[in-house]
Design an enzyme around this catalytic site. Sequence first.
Site, PDB file in Angstrom:
ATOM      1  N   HIS A   1      -5.180 101.912  22.085  1.00  0.00           N
ATOM      2  CA  HIS A   1      -6.463 101.246  22.340  1.00  0.00           C
ATOM      3  C   HIS A   1      -6.365 100.234  23.484  1.00  0.00           C
ATOM      4  CE1 HIS A   1     -10.535 100.126  21.351  1.00  0.00           C
ATOM      5  NE2 HIS A   1     -10.191  98.851  21.277  1.00  0.00           N
TER       6      HIS A   1
ATOM      7  N   ARG B   1      -2.229  82.046  31.012  1.00  0.00           N
ATOM      8  CA  ARG B   1      -3.052  82.500  32.135  1.00  0.00           C
ATOM      9  C   ARG B   1      -4.510  82.043  32.062  1.00  0.00           C
ATOM     10  NH1 ARG B   1       1.048  85.657  31.303  1.00  0.00           N
ATOM     11  NH2 ARG B   1       2.010  86.892  32.931  1.00  0.00           N
TER      12      ARG B   1
ATOM     13  N   GLU C   1     -17.900  95.909  26.823  1.00  0.00           N
ATOM     14  CA  GLU C   1     -19.318  95.606  27.011  1.00  0.00           C
ATOM     15  C   GLU C   1     -19.575  94.803  28.288  1.00  0.00           C
ATOM     16  OE1 GLU C   1     -18.470  97.091  23.348  1.00  0.00           O
ATOM     17  OE2 GLU C   1     -17.753  95.070  23.857  1.00  0.00           O
TER      18      GLU C   1
ATOM     19  N   CYS D   1     -10.232  89.073  27.468  1.00  0.00           N
ATOM     20  CA  CYS D   1      -8.809  89.048  27.152  1.00  0.00           C
ATOM     21  C   CYS D   1      -8.471  90.240  26.261  1.00  0.00           C
ATOM     22  CB  CYS D   1      -8.435  87.746  26.451  1.00  0.00           C
ATOM     23  SG  CYS D   1      -6.681  87.660  26.040  1.00  0.00           S
ATOM     24  N   ILE D   2      -7.595  91.087  26.781  1.00  0.00           N
ATOM     25  CA  ILE D   2      -7.136  92.261  26.049  1.00  0.00           C
ATOM     26  C   ILE D   2      -5.646  92.067  25.797  1.00  0.00           C
ATOM     27  CG2 ILE D   2      -6.993  94.776  26.043  1.00  0.00           C
ATOM     28  CD1 ILE D   2      -9.088  94.657  28.404  1.00  0.00           C
TER      29      ILE D   2
ATOM     30  N   ALA E   1     -14.507  93.394  25.928  1.00  0.00           N
ATOM     31  CA  ALA E   1     -14.262  93.786  27.319  1.00  0.00           C
ATOM     32  C   ALA E   1     -14.981  95.075  27.710  1.00  0.00           C
ATOM     33  CB  ALA E   1     -12.763  93.927  27.568  1.00  0.00           C
TER      34      ALA E   1
ATOM     35  N   PHE F   1     -14.482  88.704  22.231  1.00  0.00           N
ATOM     36  CA  PHE F   1     -13.274  89.120  21.529  1.00  0.00           C
ATOM     37  C   PHE F   1     -12.118  88.273  22.048  1.00  0.00           C
ATOM     38  CE2 PHE F   1      -9.784  91.888  20.275  1.00  0.00           C
ATOM     39  CZ  PHE F   1     -10.193  92.264  19.006  1.00  0.00           C
TER      40      PHE F   1
END
Length: 157
Positions: A95, A134, A65, A87-88, A63, A29
């Site tokens: 969520h 980052r 998983e 990466c979120i 993330a 993702f």
Amino acid sequence: MQDSDQGQPAFEGALDGSELSIAVVQARFNDAITSALASACLAELSVLGVPAEAIRHITVPGALEVPLALQALAESNDYDALIALGCIIRGETYHFELVANESGSAVTRIGLDHGIPIANAILTVENETQAWARAEPKGRDAARVAVEMANLLKDIA
């Protein structure tokens, strides 16, 4: 080693990966960002001397998983350290918090439960600009943390 406040040398793990086996779990993702994380991480593992045949790179959907794959790898006892990449990016709903909190605590728990160092480079950012800023540095940092902690735990044992 560095000197501590008490005059005793502080104990640090070496950044020599030549004798280590490391697995990397990458969430797909936000794939462009996580691929940049992975590229930087894998390149740094090579710089640190981890043999290519001693690196296993696995991808998972997201993330949430990542921890399950880390757990299976930890249970195999085939690796000296693990690396979590993802990466979120904050959205408009709760969520973001759920995924960030649950993945982070699961990664920590797996490392503690199995006594294996896990470098957690699952980025939690406000926006894509922050993620891109980052990606490469955190990918390199994750490789260094994994190698250092693997060596430190071997030295302590």
